[in-house]
Design a protein around this motif. Structure first.
Motif, mmCIF file in Angstrom:
data_model
loop_
_atom_site.group_PDB
_atom_site.id
_atom_site.type_symbol
_atom_site.label_atom_id
_atom_site.label_comp_id
_atom_site.label_asym_id
_atom_site.label_seq_id
_atom_site.Cartn_x
_atom_site.Cartn_y
_atom_site.Cartn_z
ATOM 1 N N THR A 294 0.854 -1.192 0.000
ATOM 2 C CA THR A 294 0.000 0.000 0.000
ATOM 3 C C THR A 294 0.885 1.234 0.000
ATOM 4 O O THR A 294 1.838 1.332 0.767
ATOM 5 C CB THR A 294 -0.924 0.022 1.229
ATOM 6 N N ASN A 295 0.573 2.186 -0.870
ATOM 7 C CA ASN A 295 1.343 3.423 -0.985
ATOM 8 C C ASN A 295 0.401 4.617 -0.983
ATOM 9 O O ASN A 295 -0.717 4.536 -1.491
ATOM 10 C CB ASN A 295 2.139 3.461 -2.299
ATOM 11 N N LYS A 331 -9.369 -0.482 6.406
ATOM 12 C CA LYS A 331 -8.393 -1.414 5.855
ATOM 13 C C LYS A 331 -8.147 -1.095 4.378
ATOM 14 O O LYS A 331 -9.019 -0.570 3.689
ATOM 15 C CB LYS A 331 -8.910 -2.864 5.953
ATOM 16 N N SER A 332 -6.941 -1.469 3.914
ATOM 17 C CA SER A 332 -6.667 -1.438 2.480
ATOM 18 C C SER A 332 -6.129 -2.793 2.055
ATOM 19 O O SER A 332 -5.469 -3.483 2.832
ATOM 20 C CB SER A 332 -5.661 -0.334 2.130
ATOM 21 N N SER A 333 -6.395 -3.165 0.811
ATOM 22 C CA SER A 333 -5.916 -4.440 0.294
ATOM 23 C C SER A 333 -4.480 -4.292 -0.212
ATOM 24 O O SER A 333 -3.923 -3.186 -0.245
ATOM 25 C CB SER A 333 -6.811 -4.913 -0.846
ATOM 26 N N ILE A 334 -3.876 -5.404 -0.626
ATOM 27 C CA ILE A 334 -2.532 -5.336 -1.183
ATOM 28 C C ILE A 334 -2.540 -4.465 -2.444
ATOM 29 O O ILE A 334 -3.523 -4.376 -3.166
ATOM 30 C CB ILE A 334 -1.986 -6.737 -1.508
ATOM 31 N N ASN A 335 -1.407 -3.790 -2.658
ATOM 32 C CA ASN A 335 -1.196 -2.952 -3.847
ATOM 33 C C ASN A 335 -2.170 -1.782 -3.946
ATOM 34 O O ASN A 335 -2.410 -1.268 -5.036
ATOM 35 C CB ASN A 335 -1.269 -3.791 -5.127
ATOM 36 N N SER A 336 -2.715 -1.349 -2.822
ATOM 37 C CA SER A 336 -3.600 -0.181 -2.848
ATOM 38 C C SER A 336 -2.793 1.088 -3.063
ATOM 39 O O SER A 336 -1.656 1.217 -2.603
ATOM 40 C CB SER A 336 -4.384 -0.069 -1.534
ATOM 41 N N GLY A 352 -8.946 -2.980 -4.871
ATOM 42 C CA GLY A 352 -9.083 -2.870 -6.317
ATOM 43 C C GLY A 352 -7.956 -2.080 -6.945
ATOM 44 O O GLY A 352 -7.158 -1.429 -6.269
ATOM 45 N N SER A 353 -7.886 -2.133 -8.273
ATOM 46 C CA SER A 353 -6.829 -1.437 -9.004
ATOM 47 C C SER A 353 -7.162 0.035 -9.179
ATOM 48 O O SER A 353 -8.310 0.456 -9.023
ATOM 49 C CB SER A 353 -6.644 -2.087 -10.377
ATOM 50 N N GLY A 354 -6.130 0.826 -9.497
ATOM 51 C CA GLY A 354 -6.330 2.250 -9.712
ATOM 52 C C GLY A 354 -6.445 3.027 -8.419
ATOM 53 O O GLY A 354 -6.433 2.466 -7.320
ATOM 54 N N GLY A 366 -15.061 -0.866 -1.339
ATOM 55 C CA GLY A 366 -14.753 -0.767 -2.755
ATOM 56 C C GLY A 366 -13.563 0.117 -3.023
ATOM 57 O O GLY A 366 -12.669 0.268 -2.188
ATOM 58 N N GLY A 367 -13.558 0.725 -4.210
ATOM 59 C CA GLY A 367 -12.413 1.545 -4.599
ATOM 60 C C GLY A 367 -12.692 2.311 -5.867
ATOM 61 O O GLY A 367 -13.765 2.895 -6.029
#
Length: 422
Positions: A294-295, A331-336, A352-354, A366-367
């Motif tokens: 996460t970044n 929370k955030s998922s991987i690669n957020s 999610g992506s983006g 969601g995202g």
């Protein structure tokens, strides 16, 4: 002599949501200490009373047994705004003793000193959220104090407050290193480093206090090859993971697990950012978990001033650097990926992506592809599980606060299109 101080909230608490949804403003941290702790240190030997929103009363009372909450006791009391960032000038601006009166800065009631019959007249009529009008026609004194207006004030002042808090706490620390420092550790400017009892600093770690103090609490483990650059504070029972890079102006609260790269951030307590990824100029609440890689961005590509949405209003922070503000239990998922100046509410799940929206409501799921409402009962079940892993039960008062936040943020989710179910 003033019998007590009462630390209170005013109507501007809304400028500090989502962080203030689940705690009174004076329990926010800036530096090593919370705003409340800083005020209390300026008025030693005074009994402390607290005044908070009705929705927080039971929780605050549970957290502070024996402390009067939303009831005023004694014959004399100095009310002090919980958003005040107390320093050595506070006792001069608001002396603990003297005649009754109000202390005001622009539109803000900073303090009110009241006693005797005047106190009796308002004792049972005061609302939970205080203003100057609640104290009648007392004499007014204009004062200049420091105050916290928005979340970015906490972040941007964090480094100087770590140093200031260290200046108050260090003289009482007779032995600077009480834990174990293994061979191969480098302590730079060791005279400004405190390592608490039963803490372990493993081989290859570097603690660099050349530009500011480093305070390590009790039972902390700093794993091999981690680097901590001061000013920095690490709370009790926290783990700093292998190879972590903790840059200056960072406060990490109790019982956290932190790895990757962190700069100029506040992580309140019981939150995890275990893996690689960048967290900068940010404030995370409690029970937050950031997934691996996460970044957050904390600098716009055009180097312009960052804007953030607080309580539905977009506000210019006036700063080039500001990253992420995330409320409790989110929370955030991987690669957020979080864009510059993103605000995430309480108990949201981002994935999610983006890039997700820069303003994510409380109890959103969601995202970038859209948001739906995070089912309240499922969110509470997750909170119970997460807290249970630390052998802490979600209390009735805490659950009631979360249910209240859910109800208070229905319109916010509707504006953010979080209208479905999950």
């Amino acid at each position: 002599m003033t019998d007590s101080i009462c630390i209170f909230e005013d109507r501007f608490f809304r400028r500090l949501i989502p962080l203030a949804y689940t705690r009174p403003v004076f329990d926010l941290r800036c530096g090593i200490l919370t705003l409340r702790q800083k005020i209390e240190r300026r008025y030693p030997a005074r009994r402390v009373q607290l005044r908070v929103r009705a929705s927080l009363r039971d929780l605050v009372q549970q957290q502070n047994p024996g402390v009067p909450v939303n009831s005023i006791e004694g014959d004399r009391c100095t009310f002090i705004n919980g958003r005040v960032l107390a320093d050595g000038n506070l006792e001069t601006a608001i002396p603990p003793d003297g005649s009754d009166g109000l202390f005001v800065m622009e539109k803000t009631l900073v303090a009110a000193r009241i006693s005797g019959r005047a106190l009796d007249a308002v004792r049972h009529a005061l609302p939970d959220i205080l203003s100057a009008a609640d104290f009648g026609s007392l004499p007014v004194t204009n004062v200049e104090v420091r105050e916290i207006r928005y979340p970015w004030d906490l972040v941007h002042r964090n480094g100087e407050e770590i140093t200031a808090d260290y200046g108050m706490l260090a003289p009482g620390q007779a032995e600077r290193v009480q834990g174990t420092v293994y061979p191969g550790v480098h302590l730079i400017n060791a005279g400004d480093i405190i390592i608490g009892e039963a803490s372990k600093i493993k081989p290859g770690a570097v603690l660099d206090a050349e530009e500011g103090p480093i305070v390590i609490g009790k039972n902390v483990t700093v794993f091999p090859n981690a680097v901590i650059r001061g000013p920095a504070w690490i709370g009790d029972r926290t783990l700093i993971k292998i190879g972590a890079k903790i840059y200056e102006n960072t406060s990490i609260g109790e019982v956290c697990k932190v790895g990757g790269e962190v700069e100029g951030a506040i992580i309140h307590a019981y939150s995890n950012k275990q893996h690689d990824g960048f967290l900068g100029h940010a404030y995370l609440g409690t029970w937050v978990n950031l997934g691996a890689d996460t970044n957050n961005s904390d600098l716009k590509n055009n180097y312009g001033s960052v804007k953030m949405t607080i309580d539905g209003e977009e506000i210019d922070t006036g700063s080039m650097f500001m990253g992420l503000v995330m409320g409790d239990h989110s929370k955030s998922s991987i690669n957020s990926m979080f864009n510059t100046g993103t605000v995430v509410g309480v108990s949201s799940n981002v994935f999610g992506s983006g890039f997700p929206p820069k303003s994510i409501p409380s109890f959103a799921w969601g995202g970038a592809d859209g948001l739906v409402t995070y089912d309240l009962e499922r969110a509470l079940a997750v909170a119970r599980t997460v807290m249970g892993r630390r052998k802490i039960a979600l209390s009735t008062a805490e659950e009631r606060v979360l249910r209240t936040v859910f109800e208070q943020t229905v319109t916010e989710r509707q504006r953010g299109s979080a209208t479905g179910g999950s």
